[in-house]
Write a protein that holds these residues in place. Structure first.
Motif, short mmCIF file in Angstrom:
data_model
loop_
_atom_site.label_atom_id
_atom_site.label_comp_id
_atom_site.label_asym_id
_atom_site.label_seq_id
_atom_site.Cartn_x
_atom_site.Cartn_y
_atom_site.Cartn_z
N ALA A 42 0.83 -1.20 0.00
CA ALA A 42 0.00 0.00 0.00
C ALA A 42 0.87 1.25 0.00
O ALA A 42 1.91 1.30 0.65
N LEU A 43 0.42 2.25 -0.72
CA LEU A 43 1.05 3.57 -0.74
C LEU A 43 0.04 4.58 -0.23
O LEU A 43 -1.05 4.72 -0.79
N VAL A 149 8.03 -0.92 6.21
CA VAL A 149 7.49 0.43 6.07
C VAL A 149 8.57 1.34 5.49
O VAL A 149 9.69 1.38 6.00
N VAL A 150 8.23 2.05 4.44
CA VAL A 150 9.12 3.04 3.84
C VAL A 150 8.51 4.41 4.10
O VAL A 150 7.52 4.79 3.45
N ASP A 151 9.05 5.11 5.08
CA ASP A 151 8.52 6.43 5.41
C ASP A 151 9.18 7.48 4.53
O ASP A 151 10.32 7.31 4.09
N GLU A 152 8.48 8.59 4.31
CA GLU A 152 8.94 9.65 3.41
C GLU A 152 9.34 9.04 2.06
O GLU A 152 10.43 9.25 1.54
N ALA A 153 8.41 8.30 1.49
CA ALA A 153 8.71 7.46 0.34
C ALA A 153 9.01 8.26 -0.92
O ALA A 153 9.53 7.70 -1.90
N HIS A 154 8.71 9.56 -0.93
CA HIS A 154 9.09 10.34 -2.12
C HIS A 154 10.60 10.35 -2.33
O HIS A 154 11.07 10.59 -3.44
N ASN A 191 3.56 14.09 -6.17
CA ASN A 191 2.63 14.34 -7.27
C ASN A 191 2.41 13.03 -8.03
O ASN A 191 2.95 11.98 -7.66
N SER A 192 1.64 13.09 -9.09
CA SER A 192 1.27 11.86 -9.80
C SER A 192 2.47 11.13 -10.35
O SER A 192 2.53 9.89 -10.33
N ARG A 193 3.45 11.87 -10.86
CA ARG A 193 4.65 11.23 -11.41
C ARG A 193 5.39 10.45 -10.33
O ARG A 193 5.84 9.32 -10.54
N VAL A 194 5.52 11.06 -9.13
CA VAL A 194 6.23 10.40 -8.04
C VAL A 194 5.43 9.20 -7.53
O VAL A 194 6.00 8.14 -7.25
N VAL A 195 4.12 9.34 -7.42
CA VAL A 195 3.27 8.22 -6.98
C VAL A 195 3.45 7.02 -7.92
O VAL A 195 3.62 5.88 -7.46
N ALA A 196 3.44 7.27 -9.22
CA ALA A 196 3.60 6.18 -10.18
C ALA A 196 4.96 5.52 -10.05
O ALA A 196 5.10 4.29 -10.13
N ASP A 197 6.00 6.33 -9.81
CA ASP A 197 7.36 5.80 -9.68
C ASP A 197 7.49 4.94 -8.43
O ASP A 197 8.08 3.86 -8.45
N ILE A 198 6.93 5.42 -7.30
CA ILE A 198 6.98 4.64 -6.06
C ILE A 198 6.24 3.31 -6.24
O ILE A 198 6.75 2.24 -5.87
N ALA A 199 5.03 3.38 -6.80
CA ALA A 199 4.23 2.17 -6.98
C ALA A 199 4.95 1.16 -7.87
O ALA A 199 4.93 -0.05 -7.59
#
Length: 696
Positions: A42-43, A149-154, A191-199
């Motif tokens: 989960a993110l 858990v990966v905190d501050e995942a950006h 932002n959306s780009r970072v969310v996609a990269d993390i996922a």
């Protein structure tokens, strides 16, 4: 099953927050349920203060009750670790950290892990690549881990405002986990780009990622921008008005020097304020954080070192003297304020020097192809320590360490016991990727400038920068409700600010040790520098990063600036430095270092100081250096090797006594050391270096 989980989760939550009426925010239980019952990945992207830590601590307690192994929490900052451990204890979760400050506790922690006495192990991303931890402890943890858990995942994303190469190693750690082990990544600034990269980095062929995003608007924050003409006026405004801001808060600056100068000026004006940066000793940082939490200071004047994870729910204000380089980074920092208050004031005072500072940090963080190839070529099967490698590749230590992390993540080098080795794996510089990242950084800078100028709602602007679909006018910021900022400055504050900005004198520390690895450059220099060759503690007019005279010096030393004699006002400021210098003995003569780039500047400074001090000017040291001057930068060993043997005082009639040694700028300080050796050999009993600028 789900209802039982909810009841158990609510029980733990209430213990965590200390309130019997506490219940979950929208999305909190959904994330907990996905981890505990669904064993999912989960993110969670939610605003600061929403309660992301509650998700992983409650999930940990539930998983442990069901027999799962310990949670591993990857956390980027020591301040964040301290807060997380305190929060865990409130919920009955046993949490400990392994980091650079508690090496004496590692053996005890390891034993407790083996005995299953720890619920949460907090580690820094750098620890994942520590050879002893990676080889001796991590494999066992991976087998037993109940939750990652990966905190501050950006930080895991190239596109994030605070990307850290060490976070990229988490891809491999996640890939090595059993798919049944749940994984949680959390951030407030993606932002959306970072969310996609993390996922993408969390996914495997057998798993998908549940993303839970919430609205990022902060109802308590009142945002404003105040454009003032110069640094003196900005500091005077702060001195005038900070007492009107409620509670205690944070004043952010872009550089360490600015934090120190601002805090000093505020204290001189009777305001309880202290500097906080990555250079502040750990023990002092902890003490300052506690003072701020207890409202025992009005403000900490901080760099970004006081950011992610610092938890003070009633923080009353955040003021920026100078803008961060992106709206996303700005949102992250202002999110410290107003987490448990109805209102908190957030004010940006941008400066004309901001863009130059952004450019410096942007270029220093990007890997360079030629340097990367140099490092890969220098490494083989035998481990090389970072200092030994530094002496072979001519890259300054801070940049070399960052480059090694990037190359390690790319698989081209590997950290082992004793240093670094090459892996022999093919490596190619991804110019297209880095070009896209550089373009994204430039776009972020333009967006920050647009935030400063916009006439639309400022909170809505920040939400849009984070791709928040719920963005709407806040009704509170200076654009929505009219300016709430009094731009006037008090006369006493203007005088205090002028005095602070006119402060002169920066210490030039003596060199005491030759760099490691000089033998590989053909010089038999090692160990301590002989005392009879060293220079005494010196002085510069100011650091290039200083708020006051630093502005003048940045213009003098700007790329492309013409060489010219020193302006009288600058010379008079230098004379003030000499007047305040507590030397043991007054100099008896002046000598200058020959300059191939600024001969007029250095000559006018040396002649001017000699005239003001009624001292004989002996002339320049002789030099054997030929060709173009060496570039600024490079590491200590190479910079010493380039200047070694190039300066000579034999042609000068050097008297016995202290000599004032004049140069334009102190950077590595090896030119000053080599000049000192020559002057001491020629008869000087002391050497007192003086430069216009100190690069620090």
């Amino acid at each position: 099953m789900s209802e039982n989980t909810r009841e158990a989760a609510r029980r733990i939550l209430r213990s965590l927050v200390g309130r019997e009426d506490a219940d979950f925010h929208d999305g909190q239980f959904e994330a907990i349920e996905a981890l505990v019952d669904g064993h999912r990945r989960a993110l969670v992207v939610q605003r600061t203060g929403w309660g992301k830590s509650a998700v992983y601590f409650v999930a940990t307690a539930l998983l442990r009750e069901r027999g799962a192994g310990p949670t591993v929490l990857v956390s980027p900052l020591l301040a964040l670790m301290r807060d997380q451990i305190a929060a865990a204890q409130r919920s009955g979760v046993r949490a400990v950290a392994i980091n650079s400050t508690n090496a004496h506790e590692w053996a005890t922690v390891s034993a407790a892990l083996e005995n299953d006495e720890i619920d949460v192990l907090l580690v820094s991303p750098e620890r994942l690549n520590n050879p002893a931890f990676r080889e001796n402890q991590l494999p066992s943890l991976v087998r037993r881990m109940g939750l990652l858990v990966v905190d501050e995942a950006h930080c895991i994303s190239d596109w994030g405002h605070d990307f850290r190469p060490d976070y990229r190693r988490l891809r491999d750690l996640i890939a090595d986990l059993d798919p049944a082990v749940p994984v949680l990544a959390t951030t407030a600034t993606a932002n959306s780009r970072v969310v996609a990269d993390i996922a993408e980095q969390m996914e495997t062929a057998d798993t998908d990622v549940l993303t839970i995003r919430g609205p990022l608007a902060r109802a308590s924050l009142r945002l404003g921008v105040l454009r003032l003409p110069d640094a003196v006026t900005r500091l005077a405004w702060l001195i005038t008005h900070i007492g009107e801001l409620s509670g205690s808060g944070i004043v952010y600056t872009l550089t360490v020097a600015a934090a120190e100068d601002t805090a000093r000026a505020m204290r001189a004006a009777g305001i309880d304020a202290y500097a906080y940066s990555g250079q502040t000793p750990v023990e002092e940082r902890e003490e300052l954080e506690e003072k701020l939490r207890r409202n025992e200071v009005k403000a900490l004047v901080a760099t970004s070192a006081l950011g992610m994870g610092f938890d003070k729910p009633d923080l009353g204000f955040v003021v920026h003297l100078g803008a961060p380089s992106s709206p996303v980074a700005y949102y992250q920092q202002v999110g410290r304020a107003g987490r448990a208050t109805d209102r908190a004031d957030v004010l940006l005072l941008p400066g004309p020097e901001d863009t130059a500072i952004w450019e410096y940090f942007a270029t220093s963080s990007m890997p360079d192809q030629e340097r990367a190839e140099r490092v890969i070529s220098a490494l083989g099967d035998a481990p090389l320590s970072t200092p030994a490698l530094e002496a072979r590749v001519d890259i300054r230590r801070s940049r070399l360490e960052l480059l090694l992390k990037v190359l390690d993540v790319d698989g081209a080098v590997r950290r082992v016991q004793g240093g670094w080795v090459g892996t022999g794996q093919p490596w190619a510089y991804d110019a297209e990727r880095y070009g896209r990242i550089a373009a994204a950084r430039r776009a972020e800078q333009e967006a920050m400038l647009a935030y400063e100028r916009t006439d639309e709602c400022r909170m809505m602007f920040l939400q849009r920068a984070l791709d928040d679909a719920t963005a709407a006018p806040c009704g509170r910021c200076d654009n929505c409700a009219g300016t709430w900022i009094d731009a006037q400055v008090a006369s006493f504050a203007a005088e205090e600010a002028r005095t602070a900005m006119d402060r002169v004198g920066a210490v030039i520390e003596p060199r005491a040790q030759w760099p490691t690895g000089m033998a590989s450059l053909g010089l038999s220099l090692s160990g301590r520098i002989p005392v009879d060759e060293r220079y005494d503690e010196g002085r510069a007019l100011a650091r290039l990063t200083d708020l006051g005279w630093g502005n003048t010096l940045r213009e003098i030393f700007a790329a492309g600036a013409a060489d010219a004699p020193l302006q009288p006002a600058v010379l008079q400021a230098c004379a003030r430095v000499l007047g305040e210098w507590p030397w043991a003995e007054r100099p008896v003569a002046v000598v200058s270092v020959p300059s191939r780039t600024r001969p007029q500047l250095v000559a006018s400074l040396a002649h001017g100081l000699a005239g003001l001090g009624r001292l004989p000017y002996l002339g320049e040291l002789a030099t054997t250096a030929v060709g173009a001057p060496s570039e600024t930068g490079g590491n200590s060993a190479f910079r010493l090797s380039r200047v070694w043997g190039t300066l000579d005082a034999a042609s000068l009639d050097v008297p016995a006594g202290p000599v004032l040694l004049v140069d334009d700028i102190a950077d590595s300080r090896w030119t000053l050391q080599v000049a000192s050796s020559a002057l001491r050999a020629a008869g000087a009993t002391r050497v007192l270096p003086f430069t216009l600028a100190l690069r620090a």
